[in-house]
Scaffold this motif. Structure first.
Motif, PDB file in Angstrom:
ATOM      1  N   GLY A 102     -10.821   2.333  -0.743  1.00  0.00           N
ATOM      2  CA  GLY A 102      -9.625   1.512  -0.737  1.00  0.00           C
ATOM      3  C   GLY A 102      -9.743   0.255   0.104  1.00  0.00           C
ATOM      4  N   GLY A 103     -10.199   0.401   1.338  1.00  0.00           N
ATOM      5  CA  GLY A 103     -10.318  -0.758   2.221  1.00  0.00           C
ATOM      6  C   GLY A 103      -9.024  -1.051   2.952  1.00  0.00           C
ATOM      7  N   THR A 104      -8.750  -2.353   3.151  1.00  0.00           N
ATOM      8  CA  THR A 104      -7.700  -2.774   4.068  1.00  0.00           C
ATOM      9  C   THR A 104      -6.952  -3.981   3.519  1.00  0.00           C
ATOM     10  OG1 THR A 104      -9.136  -2.074   5.901  1.00  0.00           O
ATOM     11  CG2 THR A 104      -7.216  -3.421   6.473  1.00  0.00           C
ATOM     12  N   ASN A 105      -5.638  -4.006   3.723  1.00  0.00           N
ATOM     13  CA  ASN A 105      -4.826  -5.191   3.445  1.00  0.00           C
ATOM     14  C   ASN A 105      -4.852  -6.090   4.680  1.00  0.00           C
ATOM     15  OD1 ASN A 105      -3.881  -4.211   0.858  1.00  0.00           O
ATOM     16  ND2 ASN A 105      -2.519  -2.843   1.988  1.00  0.00           N
ATOM     17  N   PHE A 106      -5.970  -6.761   4.876  1.00  0.00           N
ATOM     18  CA  PHE A 106      -6.117  -7.583   6.074  1.00  0.00           C
ATOM     19  C   PHE A 106      -5.065  -8.693   6.107  1.00  0.00           C
ATOM     20  CE2 PHE A 106     -10.657  -6.161   5.579  1.00  0.00           C
ATOM     21  CZ  PHE A 106     -10.720  -5.417   6.743  1.00  0.00           C
ATOM     22  N   GLY A 107      -4.732  -9.135   7.312  1.00  0.00           N
ATOM     23  CA  GLY A 107      -3.816 -10.256   7.466  1.00  0.00           C
ATOM     24  C   GLY A 107      -2.416  -9.915   7.000  1.00  0.00           C
ATOM     25  N   PHE A 108      -1.904 -10.727   6.064  1.00  0.00           N
ATOM     26  CA  PHE A 108      -0.542 -10.569   5.552  1.00  0.00           C
ATOM     27  C   PHE A 108      -0.548 -10.172   4.080  1.00  0.00           C
ATOM     28  CE2 PHE A 108      -0.354 -13.784   8.937  1.00  0.00           C
ATOM     29  CZ  PHE A 108       0.701 -13.339   9.714  1.00  0.00           C
ATOM     30  N   THR A 109      -1.601  -9.528   3.593  1.00  0.00           N
ATOM     31  CA  THR A 109      -1.822  -9.411   2.149  1.00  0.00           C
ATOM     32  C   THR A 109      -1.228  -8.167   1.503  1.00  0.00           C
ATOM     33  OG1 THR A 109      -3.993  -8.406   2.552  1.00  0.00           O
ATOM     34  CG2 THR A 109      -3.915 -10.809   2.228  1.00  0.00           C
ATOM     35  N   ASN A 110      -0.593  -7.283   2.265  1.00  0.00           N
ATOM     36  CA  ASN A 110       0.008  -6.087   1.660  1.00  0.00           C
ATOM     37  C   ASN A 110       1.142  -6.471   0.724  1.00  0.00           C
ATOM     38  OD1 ASN A 110       1.450  -6.548   4.459  1.00  0.00           O
ATOM     39  ND2 ASN A 110       2.931  -5.508   3.141  1.00  0.00           N
ATOM     40  N   GLY A 111       1.340  -5.666  -0.292  1.00  0.00           N
ATOM     41  CA  GLY A 111       2.472  -5.844  -1.193  1.00  0.00           C
ATOM     42  C   GLY A 111       3.655  -5.005  -0.756  1.00  0.00           C
ATOM     43  N   ALA A 112       4.589  -4.827  -1.691  1.00  0.00           N
ATOM     44  CA  ALA A 112       5.795  -4.046  -1.428  1.00  0.00           C
ATOM     45  C   ALA A 112       6.351  -3.563  -2.753  1.00  0.00           C
ATOM     46  CB  ALA A 112       6.837  -4.892  -0.699  1.00  0.00           C
ATOM     47  N   ASN A 113       7.208  -2.564  -2.682  1.00  0.00           N
ATOM     48  CA  ASN A 113       7.908  -2.069  -3.864  1.00  0.00           C
ATOM     49  C   ASN A 113       9.406  -2.188  -3.634  1.00  0.00           C
ATOM     50  OD1 ASN A 113       6.016  -0.669  -5.996  1.00  0.00           O
ATOM     51  ND2 ASN A 113       5.132  -0.262  -3.985  1.00  0.00           N
ATOM     52  N   ASP A 114      10.146  -2.366  -4.727  1.00  0.00           N
ATOM     53  CA  ASP A 114      11.599  -2.434  -4.623  1.00  0.00           C
ATOM     54  C   ASP A 114      12.208  -1.804  -5.861  1.00  0.00           C
ATOM     55  OD1 ASP A 114      14.256  -2.958  -4.231  1.00  0.00           O
ATOM     56  OD2 ASP A 114      13.964  -5.027  -3.564  1.00  0.00           O
ATOM     57  N   LYS A 115      12.567  -0.539  -5.739  1.00  0.00           N
ATOM     58  CA  LYS A 115      13.255   0.169  -6.814  1.00  0.00           C
ATOM     59  C   LYS A 115      14.667   0.507  -6.333  1.00  0.00           C
ATOM     60  CE  LYS A 115       8.866   2.057  -8.465  1.00  0.00           C
ATOM     61  NZ  LYS A 115       8.061   3.275  -8.738  1.00  0.00           N
ATOM     62  N   GLY A 116      15.334  -0.530  -5.867  1.00  0.00           N
ATOM     63  CA  GLY A 116      16.659  -0.362  -5.278  1.00  0.00           C
ATOM     64  C   GLY A 116      16.649  -0.503  -3.777  1.00  0.00           C
ATOM     65  N   ASP A 156      -6.624   7.675   0.813  1.00  0.00           N
ATOM     66  CA  ASP A 156      -7.227   9.012   0.774  1.00  0.00           C
ATOM     67  C   ASP A 156      -8.360   9.037  -0.255  1.00  0.00           C
ATOM     68  OD1 ASP A 156      -7.361  11.630   1.834  1.00  0.00           O
ATOM     69  OD2 ASP A 156      -6.313  12.434   0.097  1.00  0.00           O
ATOM     70  N   ALA A 157      -9.181   8.008  -0.205  1.00  0.00           N
ATOM     71  CA  ALA A 157     -10.229   7.781  -1.210  1.00  0.00           C
ATOM     72  C   ALA A 157     -11.502   8.550  -0.862  1.00  0.00           C
ATOM     73  CB  ALA A 157     -10.515   6.282  -1.319  1.00  0.00           C
ATOM     74  N   LEU A 158     -12.539   8.351  -1.704  1.00  0.00           N
ATOM     75  CA  LEU A 158     -13.819   9.038  -1.486  1.00  0.00           C
ATOM     76  C   LEU A 158     -14.531   8.507  -0.251  1.00  0.00           C
ATOM     77  CD1 LEU A 158     -15.268   9.338  -5.102  1.00  0.00           C
ATOM     78  CD2 LEU A 158     -13.517  10.700  -3.969  1.00  0.00           C
ATOM     79  N   LEU A 159     -14.429   7.195  -0.036  1.00  0.00           N
ATOM     80  CA  LEU A 159     -14.851   6.605   1.231  1.00  0.00           C
ATOM     81  C   LEU A 159     -13.593   6.237   1.993  1.00  0.00           C
ATOM     82  CD1 LEU A 159     -17.701   4.065   0.253  1.00  0.00           C
ATOM     83  CD2 LEU A 159     -17.923   6.496   0.853  1.00  0.00           C
ATOM     84  N   ASP A 160     -13.552   6.551   3.270  1.00  0.00           N
ATOM     85  CA  ASP A 160     -12.364   6.205   4.050  1.00  0.00           C
ATOM     86  C   ASP A 160     -12.352   4.717   4.359  1.00  0.00           C
ATOM     87  OD1 ASP A 160     -14.070   5.792   6.243  1.00  0.00           O
ATOM     88  OD2 ASP A 160     -13.544   7.684   7.206  1.00  0.00           O
ATOM     89  N   GLU A 161     -11.380   4.290   5.138  1.00  0.00           N
ATOM     90  CA  GLU A 161     -11.205   2.864   5.381  1.00  0.00           C
ATOM     91  C   GLU A 161     -12.426   2.233   6.032  1.00  0.00           C
ATOM     92  OE1 GLU A 161      -7.654  -0.099   7.019  1.00  0.00           O
ATOM     93  OE2 GLU A 161      -7.638   2.033   7.551  1.00  0.00           O
ATOM     94  N   ALA A 162     -13.174   2.999   6.817  1.00  0.00           N
ATOM     95  CA  ALA A 162     -14.385   2.507   7.467  1.00  0.00           C
ATOM     96  C   ALA A 162     -15.632   2.695   6.605  1.00  0.00           C
ATOM     97  CB  ALA A 162     -14.574   3.196   8.809  1.00  0.00           C
ATOM     98  N   GLY A 163     -15.457   3.186   5.377  1.00  0.00           N
ATOM     99  CA  GLY A 163     -16.601   3.342   4.486  1.00  0.00           C
ATOM    100  C   GLY A 163     -17.370   4.630   4.660  1.00  0.00           C
ATOM    101  N   ASP A 164     -16.809   5.580   5.382  1.00  0.00           N
ATOM    102  CA  ASP A 164     -17.478   6.870   5.573  1.00  0.00           C
ATOM    103  C   ASP A 164     -17.091   7.839   4.464  1.00  0.00           C
ATOM    104  OD1 ASP A 164     -18.705   6.022   7.901  1.00  0.00           O
ATOM    105  OD2 ASP A 164     -17.085   6.774   9.186  1.00  0.00           O
TER     106      ASP A 164
END
Length: 587
Positions: free
Chosen positions: A274-288, A300-308
Motif C-alpha cells: 500500500g505505501g503512504t499518503n505522504f504530505g497532504f495527498t490522502n483522500g476522503a469519503n462522504d456518504k452523508g 493490511d497488505a502483503l508488504l507492510d508500510e515499510a515494505g516488510d
C-alpha cells in the motif's frame, strides 16, 4: 514482443495461454529509491505483473505544467518493473479513486464553475485530452506492443458506481487510441455495476474482496466469453481518522485467492504494497458524513508500510505455488529499523507571525476557495475586521473541511465538516478586532458524487447575520521546503509558549539511516516534515499513532524535524521508533 491478446478462452501472451497474477503497487506512494526493492519482492512472491494507478493531480499540479521527475518518474518505474521481469497493468484514469486526494483529479478543474467531472462536459474532456497528450508519449515505448512491459491499460475506474454514459467511456477510449495506446483496454467495476461501467469492445473485469463465486458468476453473465479477471481483489482496507485500524486475517484472504485461481481467473491483488499518503495527498469519503483517510495506506497488505513481508505474504505465496512457478528461497527478511528514541524540538515559529513567508493575501468581498486561489493542498487563512465589540456568532454555510477560528490571535473555537458544524459564538473584545479563520483541506472526496469538492469557506459567511464587506484570503500550501527552511525560528520559551498554530523544529543525529516511525505522544494535530520531506498528517484522534519515515529521507549525521502543531502540545519531544503503531483494531 509481449503482446497480450483477449481470446474467447482467456488471455494469450505471445500466442500462449496466460494468466495475469498481479499485485497493486502505486509508485507515488513509495519513495523512488525503494521502488526496486518492492518490485523485487513482488517477483519473489510469484507475481508476473504489477499494477499502478497514475495520479493526474500530482503530475499536473497546475494547468499547463507536467512533471515526470523524482517520485513521479513513471517511465523509470516501468523500466524497473521490466528489469525485474514483471509486466504492468497501467491505470491512468483520468479518475482513479485509490483513496487518493480527489480521486486523482486535479483541483484546478474545480476552478471552472459548473464543470461536470467524469462526463462529456467539453471542458473536462479537453483537459483530459491535454493530460493524455503529455502523459502518454514518454510511455508509448513501454507498451507491450513495442517491446515494453505494459500489457493493458484501464479505461476510467469503477465508472459504473458513478454514472451510466457509454458515450463518455467511448470518448475516453478514443482519446487513448488517438494518443497511441494500442494494447488492450479494460474496465473494472463491482459486480452490481458491471453493466453501467462497461463499453462494448473493451474487456470488463470485476472488483471484489469476498463472495468470489458470486462475483465471477456475475462477471460471466455479463461477459459470456473471454478472460475472467478480478482487477481489484481487496485483501485489506484503508483507515479513517477516528476509526479502527482495519485488518483481514491471512487465512481468510488466502482462501479467497485460492477460489479465484481455482476458477481459472486472473487476479490483481489490491494491495500488494500500500505505501503512504505522504504530505497532504490522502483522500476522503462522504456518504452523508465526511470522513478523511489517514496518512498510512498500509492496507493490511502483503508488504507492510515499510515494505516488510507480512504473514499474508507467506500465505499468498503458498497459494500461488499451487498454480504456477514461485521463485525458490525463503520469504524476504524485514529491513533494518531505526530506534533513535526521543528528539527534542527546541525552536518554534508561530504561524500567524510569519504568514508572509508562506503566501500573499488576496483582497475580496468574500472568502475565495482554494481552487480560485490556484491552490491544491494545505491551508487557507481568511481574515476580516469585526465592526463592534460584544457577543458574536460566526455562521458558515459550508466548512471544507476544518476551520480554526481566532479573534485577535486568540483561539475561540473550531468548526468541523465531519461533525456537521456551521456556527460558533464568541465575544469580540474591541471594535476592529481581527477575525482569522484557518481552514485545512483534510482531503478531497475521492468516491461518488462528492468529488466536486471545493475547499475553504463556501457559500454564505456571516457575523451576526451580516456578511463582512472585506476579506483577505491567503493560500498556505506548505508545499515548498524552502519556505519552511526560511522561517525565522526562535528558541522555544516555556514561559511564553506560542498561542495557536506554530512550527516546531529540532534535530536528530543518526549514524546510519534506516526505516523508522515517528511517534508524537502528547501532540494534538498537524503535519511533519523531515529534511524537507513531507511525511504527512498526525492527529491524536487516531487510530494511526506513528508516521512512516523512509530510510532515503534520512541522512547520516544531522536530520531536521519540523512539526506544524495546529493546537498545542503537552511535550517538546517526538520519538523515532523501530516499529509502527497503526492503532487499535476492531474486536
Amino acid at each position: 514482443m509481449p503482446r497480450l491478446e483477449i481470446a474467447a478462452d482467456g488471455f494469450r501472451l505471445d500466442d500462449r495461454p496466460f494468466r495475469i497474477v498481479s499485485g497493486a503497487l502505486h509508485y507515488f506512494r513509495v519513495h523512488p529509491e525503494q521502488w526496486a526493492d518492492r518490485l523485487h519482492k513482488a517477483r519473489l512472491l510469484g507475481l508476473n505483473t504489477v499494477e499502478t494507478y497514475v495520479p493526474w493531480n500530482l503530475h499536473a499540479p497546475r494547468r499547463g505544467e507536467f512533471r515526470l521527475d523524482g517520485g513521479l518518474d513513471l517511465p523509470r518505474f516501468l523500466d524497473l518493473a521490466a528489469a525485474e521481469g514483471l509486466y504492468v497493468l497501467l491505470r491512468p484514469g483520468p479518475y482513479i479513486c485509490a483513496e487518493w486526494e480527489g480521486g486523482g483529479l486535479p483541483p484546478w478543474l474545480l476552478a471552472e464553475e459548473g464543470i461536470a467531472l467524469r462526463s462529456r462536459d467539453p471542458r473536462f474532456l479537453r483537459a483530459v485530452d491535454e493530460y493524455l497528450g503529455v502523459l502518454l508519449p514518454p510511455l508509448l515505448s513501454r507498451l507491450g506492443s513495442r517491446g515494453g512491459p505494459v500489457l493493458a491499460v484501464q479505461l476510467e475506474n469503477e465508472y459504473g458506481a458513478y454514472g451510466q454514459d457509454p458515450g463518455y467511456l467511448a470518448e475516453l477510449a478514443g482519446l487513448l487510441r488517438r494518443h497511441g495506446v494500442d494494447v488492450p483496454l479494460f474496465t473494472c467495476d463491482q459486480p452490481a455495476d458491471l453493466a453501467r461501467g462497461s463499453l462494448e469492445g473493451v474487456l470488463s473485469t470485476v472488483n471484489l474482496g469476498s463472495k468470489v463465486e458470486a462475483g465471477l458468476t456475475e462477471l460471466r453473465a455479463h461477459l459470456p466469453e473471454g478472460p475472467l479477471m478480478c482487477s481489484e481483489f481487496w485483501i485489506g482496507w484503508f483507515d479513517r481518522w477516528g476509526g479502527p485500524h482495519t485488518v483481514r486475517g491471512p487465512e481468510d484472504a488466502a482462501a479467497d485467492l485460492d477460489r479465484l485461481l481455482a476458477a481459472g481467473a486472473s487476479v490483481n491483488i489490491y494491495m500488494f504494497h500500500g505505501g503512504t499518503n505522504f504530505g497532504f495527498t490522502n483522500g476522503a469519503n462522504d456518504k452523508g458524513t465526511y470522513r478523511p483517510t489517514v496518512t498510512s495506506y498500509d492496507y493490511d497488505a502483503l508488504l507492510d508500510e515499510a515494505g516488510d513481508p507480512t504473514a499474508k505474504y507467506a500465505a499468498f505465496r503458498e497459494v500461488l505455488a499451487k498454480y504456477g512457478p514461485v521463485p525458490d528461497g525463503p520469504v524476504p527478511a524485514p529491513g533494518a529499523k531505526l530506534d533513535h528514541g526521543p528528539v527534542e524540538l527546541t525552536d518554534s515559529a508561530p504561524l500567524f507571525e510569519y504568514t508572509d513567508f508562506l503566501g500573499g493575501p488576496v483582497e475580496g468581498d468574500r472568502p475565495l476557495t482554494m481552487e480560485q486561489l490556484g491552490q491544491d493542498f494545505g491551508f487557507v487563512l481568511y481574515e476580516t475586521r469585526l465592526a463592534a465589540r460584544g457577543p458574536a456568532v460566526l455562521s458558515v454555510e459550508h466548512v471544507r473541511d476544518r476551520a480554526q477560528v481566532f479573534v485577535d490571535g486568540q483561539p475561540v473555537g473550531v468548526l468541523e465538516r465531519e461533525s456537521h458544524e456551521h456556527a460558533l459564538s464568541f465575544t469580540v473584545p474591541r471594535p476592529g478586532a481581527r477575525l482569522s479563520v484557518l481552514v485545512e483541506n483534510q482531503g478531497r472526496v475521492n468516491y461518488g458524487p462528492g468529488i466536486h469538492d471545493r475547499k475553504g469557506l463556501l457559500g454564505r459567511v456571516l457575523v451576526n447575520g451580516l456578511a463582512p464587506e472585506r476579506w483577505t484570503s491567503r493560500a498556505l500550501p506548505l508545499d515548498d521546503p524552502a519556505d519552511l527552511a526560511g522561517l525565522p525560528f526562535g528558541a522555544f520559551d516555556p514561559m511564553a509558549p506560542p498561542v495557536g498554530p506554530a512550527f516546531h523544529r529540532g534535530y536528530a543525529d543518526i549514524d546510519e539511516p534506516a526505516d523508522g516511525f515517528l511517534a508524537l505522544p502528547g501532540w494534538t494535530k498537524g503535519n511533519v516534515w523531515i529534511n524537507g520531506f513531507a511525511l504527512g498528517r498526525y492527529w491524536s484522534r487516531g487510530a494511526q499513532a506513528t508516521l512512516y519515515v523512509p530510510a532515503p529521507v534520512l541522512r547520516a549525521g544531522r536530520n531536521e524535524i519540523t512539526v506544524l502543531e495546529l493546537h498545542a502540545s503537552a511535550t517538546r519531544t517526538v520519538e523515532l521508533r523501530d516499529r509502527p503503531d497503526l492503532g487499535r483494531t476492531e474486536d
